[in-house]
Design a protein around this motif. Structure first.
Motif: not given
Length: 441
Positions: A270-283
């Motif tokens: 559903l998403i890219t790995e890059d989007l996943y990692k950016k979300a993790q950093e923000q969280l």
């Protein structure tokens, strides 16, 4: 055939050693491989017919649905063991030997009762076991065989899960945003849920690109979108955070969890790995902010409408002069009623309400009286030292001064000091319609 049950609380009579009185024990296994075996009602029907044909006396019937794989985890079986020891009956009538036990521990208890003369006979649909060496040996073999089947089943399940994972297939309930395929030729394959997948993707985007917190995403899903899971239940805050932690959404998964064994899935990401990692950093940044943020009065009040806890949140408003003002609002957490209508209250308004509380309660009710009096004395000593003589300001060391000092802490103290002060109250604080009331514990 006769079925009798001794009245509760009466002492069991000593059984005739030559007469066997049975407990009819029906157990329905919870293992998936045994879903097609006889149900509890069917077992009881067959056993009663057998008892009628053979003239067996049944004194009680017991039903159980717990798995027999783990030792000592079946309350009804444990009850049967105790009643055998008490002599309430001395026989067991059941469908098959594996209904009694599929583990060595429970099987050992049954054999020990036979050795002690407490259990004279076990009757099954096609077999009979008494305190005879060969019959006990056969019972132990059948019980051990059942345990071997359980152990092998576990090994086979793990092997099958590993094989499917290596093929990129997901064995289990699909994560939210995906749907399981029910076709036999597509077993363990998941497809994108057209209804929920777009929302799951937007969740990651709002965190990664707009800096949203997990709670803000939760409120957006709950109150703006009215988002529901496949089970038609509201999405919980913990469910939101579990979604953000799941790498399945960008195409990989770990099986079993925590093993370090990662597999590339065959499902559509559903998403890219890059989007996943950016979300993790923000969280992670959001978590640090939340851990460092101190709210003075959370967890000290109860909602007067639904008895949920009271939570707090910060709001920022840009002023005309270009500066930004921060406001703290307290409200019902809605943990017990998601539709609770209790009103928000600003922290400044809440403090004014708490000042009224200080006037109402006994000075001893503050719980911190001794500490407050010590602080007053310390203040007076500092004043005398600073002025080297008569102090310009002296606080009387009485109840009124103590109460006024408590109010000073509420107005000017740190969040920790305010929390400590109010946390020592011996009465419960209830917040309703922007008003605080006191309830005695």
């Amino acid at each position: 055939m006769s079925i009798t049950t001794a009245p509760a609380g009466t002492r069991a009579k000593i059984l005739d050693p030559l007469k066997v009185k049975y407990c009819l024990y029906a157990r329905k296994s919870t293992e998936s491989e045994e879903k097609q075996v006889l149900s509890i009602d069917s077992q009881i029907k067959e056993m009663l017919q057998m008892a009628d044909r053979e003239g067996l006396e049944i004194v009680t019937m017991k039903r159980e649905s717990h798995s027999a794989k783990e030792t000592g985890q079946r309350p009804v079986f444990n009850e049967i063991v105790e009643e055998l020891k008490q002599g309430k009956f001395n026989g067991i009538l059941t469908w098959a030997p594996d209904r009694i036990s599929r583990n060595a521990g429970d099987l050992g208890k049954i054999v020990d009762l036979m050795d002690a003369g407490k259990l004279h006979e076990i009757r099954t649909y096609g077999q009979r076991f008494t305190n005879n060496p060969s019959e006990k040996f056969l019972l132990m073999i059948l019980g051990s065989q059942a345990k071997l089947e359980n152990d092998n089943r576990g090994v086979n399940v793990k092997r099958g899960m590993r094989a499917r994972s290596e093929m990129g297939l997901w064995a289990g309930v699909a994560p939210l945003g995906y749907l399981n395929q029910n076709l036999m030729d597509k077993k363990c394959q998941v497809i994108v849920d057209p209804l929920r997948a777009p929302t799951i993707k937007k969740m990651f985007e709002k965190v990664a690109y707009e800096g949203w917190s997990g709670r803000k995403v939760y409120n957006w899903l709950r109150f703006d979108l009215n988002f529901y899971t496949r089970g038609n239940k509201p999405f919980t805050l913990s469910g939101v955070y579990r979604t953000f932690e799941n790498p399945f959404y960008y195409g990989v998964f770990e099986r079993p969890r925590g093993s370090g064994n990662w597999y590339q899935g065959k499902h559509e990401p559903l998403i890219t790995e890059d989007l996943y990692k950016k979300a993790q950093e923000q969280l992670k940044r959001d978590k640090i902010v939340r851990e460092n943020r101190e709210f003075a009065f959370t967890k000290l009040f109860t909602c007067g409408l639904c008895q949920s806890g009271i939570t707090a949140q910060e709001k920022y408003k840009e002023l005309k002069d270009g500066t930004t003002a921060k406001y703290v609002y307290y409200s019902c957490s809605k943990s017990k009623d998601r539709n609770c209508k209790n009103k928000y209250i600003r922290e400044e308004e809440l403090i004014e309400e708490l000042l009224k509380v200080i006037d109402k309660v006994s000075i001893n009710e503050l719980g911190m009286r001794m500490k407050l009096e010590d602080e007053i004395k310390r203040f007076n000593r500092l004043q005398r030292l600073a002025t080297k003589g008569a102090p310009k300001m002296q606080i009387d060391e009485d109840d009124i001064a103590t109460r006024e000092y408590a109010k000073y802490v509420l107005r000017e103290g740190t969040p920790l000091e305010k929390r400590e002060l109010m946390g020592h109250l011996r009465t419960r604080l209830v917040l309703e319609d922007k008003k605080i009331t006191l309830l005695a514990e």
